[in-house]
Design an enzyme around this catalytic site. Structure first.
Site, PDB file in Angstrom:
ATOM      1  CG  HIS A  31       6.662  -3.820 -42.016  1.00 23.59           C
ATOM      2  ND1 HIS A  31       6.827  -3.309 -43.280  1.00 23.59           N
ATOM      3  CD2 HIS A  31       6.329  -5.130 -42.176  1.00 23.59           C
ATOM      4  CE1 HIS A  31       6.614  -4.258 -44.171  1.00 23.59           C
ATOM      5  NE2 HIS A  31       6.307  -5.372 -43.525  1.00 23.59           N
ATOM      6  CG  MET A  35      -0.023 -11.974 -43.165  1.00 22.57           C
ATOM      7  SD  MET A  35       0.978 -13.263 -42.393  1.00 22.57           S
ATOM      8  CE  MET A  35       2.458 -12.333 -41.991  1.00 22.57           C
ATOM      9  CG  HIS A  64       4.178  -6.473 -46.556  1.00 25.15           C
ATOM     10  ND1 HIS A  64       5.108  -7.405 -46.132  1.00 25.15           N
ATOM     11  CD2 HIS A  64       3.856  -6.830 -47.834  1.00 25.15           C
ATOM     12  CE1 HIS A  64       5.325  -8.284 -47.103  1.00 25.15           C
ATOM     13  NE2 HIS A  64       4.573  -7.958 -48.134  1.00 25.15           N
ATOM     14  CG  MET A 135       8.438 -10.580 -49.708  1.00 28.13           C
ATOM     15  SD  MET A 135       8.174  -9.826 -48.087  1.00 28.13           S
ATOM     16  CE  MET A 135       8.177 -11.270 -47.003  1.00 28.13           C
ATOM     17  N   GLY A 140       4.380 -14.868 -44.963  1.00 33.03           N
ATOM     18  CA  GLY A 140       3.332 -15.609 -44.271  1.00 33.03           C
ATOM     19  C   GLY A 140       3.576 -15.815 -42.795  1.00 33.03           C
ATOM     20  CG  PHE A 141       4.275 -18.475 -40.926  1.00 31.05           C
ATOM     21  CD1 PHE A 141       3.373 -18.695 -39.897  1.00 31.05           C
ATOM     22  CD2 PHE A 141       4.049 -19.083 -42.147  1.00 31.05           C
ATOM     23  CE1 PHE A 141       2.270 -19.514 -40.085  1.00 31.05           C
ATOM     24  CE2 PHE A 141       2.949 -19.901 -42.349  1.00 31.05           C
ATOM     25  CZ  PHE A 141       2.054 -20.123 -41.305  1.00 31.05           C
ATOM     26  N   GLY A 143       9.749 -14.628 -37.988  1.00 26.86           N
ATOM     27  CA  GLY A 143      10.760 -15.452 -37.353  1.00 26.86           C
ATOM     28  C   GLY A 143      11.473 -16.435 -38.254  1.00 26.86           C
ATOM     29  CG  ASP A 173       9.255  -8.023 -44.378  1.00 28.25           C
ATOM     30  OD1 ASP A 173       9.679  -8.562 -43.340  1.00 28.25           O
ATOM     31  OD2 ASP A 173       8.045  -7.842 -44.598  1.00 28.25           O
ATOM     32  N   GLY A 174      12.271  -9.919 -43.836  1.00 29.46           N
ATOM     33  CA  GLY A 174      12.375 -11.351 -43.587  1.00 29.46           C
ATOM     34  C   GLY A 174      13.741 -11.755 -43.073  1.00 29.46           C
ATOM     35  N   GLY A 175      13.823 -12.107 -41.809  1.00 24.61           N
ATOM     36  CA  GLY A 175      15.093 -12.554 -41.244  1.00 24.61           C
ATOM     37  C   GLY A 175      16.134 -11.471 -41.096  1.00 24.61           C
ATOM     38  N   GLY A 195      11.554  -7.709 -37.256  1.00 26.54           N
ATOM     39  CA  GLY A 195      10.516  -8.108 -36.317  1.00 26.54           C
ATOM     40  C   GLY A 195      11.072  -8.602 -35.007  1.00 26.54           C
ATOM     41  CB  SER A 196      12.063 -11.997 -33.863  1.00 22.29           C
ATOM     42  OG  SER A 196      12.831 -12.330 -35.002  1.00 22.29           O
TER      43      SER A 196
END
Length: 228
Positions: A31, A35, A64, A135, A140-141, A143, A173-175, A195-196
């Site tokens: 992924h 941005m 993305h 989302m 935008g960020f 973590g 996507d996200g957390g 991600g993390s």
């Protein structure tokens, strides 16, 4: 419905992207978060990096685009080597035309929705897409903490996909992590961006496999999957 795990290179070491791509053995896609510091308050990478990454890995790239003027830029990411390109509904002037152009160039067409953007106005567009991204944080960020308030939206989207009998992937996507992925799968997601949770692990490849196992178990017990 096959579960897919897409590690986000936003959480990788940008100085070692080729190595980081190889570190996630077993990933379905990489992924790539693009941005522009306009659509979202962050600046990451663009077409040249995607071109280089596509040459450095056999894992297909899931780009993305968190950028303005998606109608202009999205096709260039297909040309750069992306196998799937996601544009934001909020940034596309002509989403149907754009989705068709992405498909015509040989990639999978995907549309993303910010947390506050409802799915219902886009129901008629779903047949034009190969994937829909919900989302689960504000884009935008990396973590950020997972937004549980998105779970009903994931369920509603899965219901619309089933209603129309579509072979449409539903990405979150996200957390996404070991503590949230099962809730996402139960709600109806089948493609998971992490991600993390992957690149922050001691063994990123093992983290991919562990997340996949969790999502598969949750999917097997989910009512939406049992209906298929």
């Amino acid at each position: 419905m096959a579960v897919q795990i897409n590690p986000s290179i936003l959480s990788a070491d940008f100085a070692r992207l080729a190595e980081e791509a190889k570190a996630v053995d077993g990933a379905d896609w990489l992924h790539v978060d693009v941005m522009d510091n306009h659509f979202v308050p962050n600046l990451t990478l663009g077409v040249p990096i995607v071109e280089s990454l596509a040459r450095a890995t056999d894992t297909p790239l899931d780009c993305h685009l968190m950028i303005e003027d998606a109608d202009r830029w999205a096709p260039q990411y297909v040309e750069a080597g992306a196998g799937s390109v996601t544009f934001h509904a909020e940034a596309a002037a002509a989403p149907v035309r754009l989705a068709r152009e992405i498909r015509a160039k040989g990639a999978r067409a995907s549309m993303a929705l910010k947390p506050a953007t409802p799915i219902e106005p886009y129901e008629d567009l779903l047949p034009e897409l190969d994937m829909l991204l919900i989302m689960t944080v504000e884009p935008g960020f990396g973590g950020q903490a997972f937004l549980d308030i998105m779970l009903p939206k994931i369920r509603r989207t899965r219901e619309l996909i089933s209603k129309h009998g579509l072979e449409l992937w539903l990405q979150v996507d996200g957390g996404v992590s070991a503590s949230t992925i099962e809730r996402c799968a139960e709600a109806g997601a089948d493609v998971f961006v992490a991600g993390s949770a992957v690149y922050g692990a001691a063994d990123p490849s093992a983290a991919v496999h562990a997340l996949r196992d969790q999502a598969q178990r949750a999917t097997a017990q989910a009512s939406w999957a049992c209906d298929h």
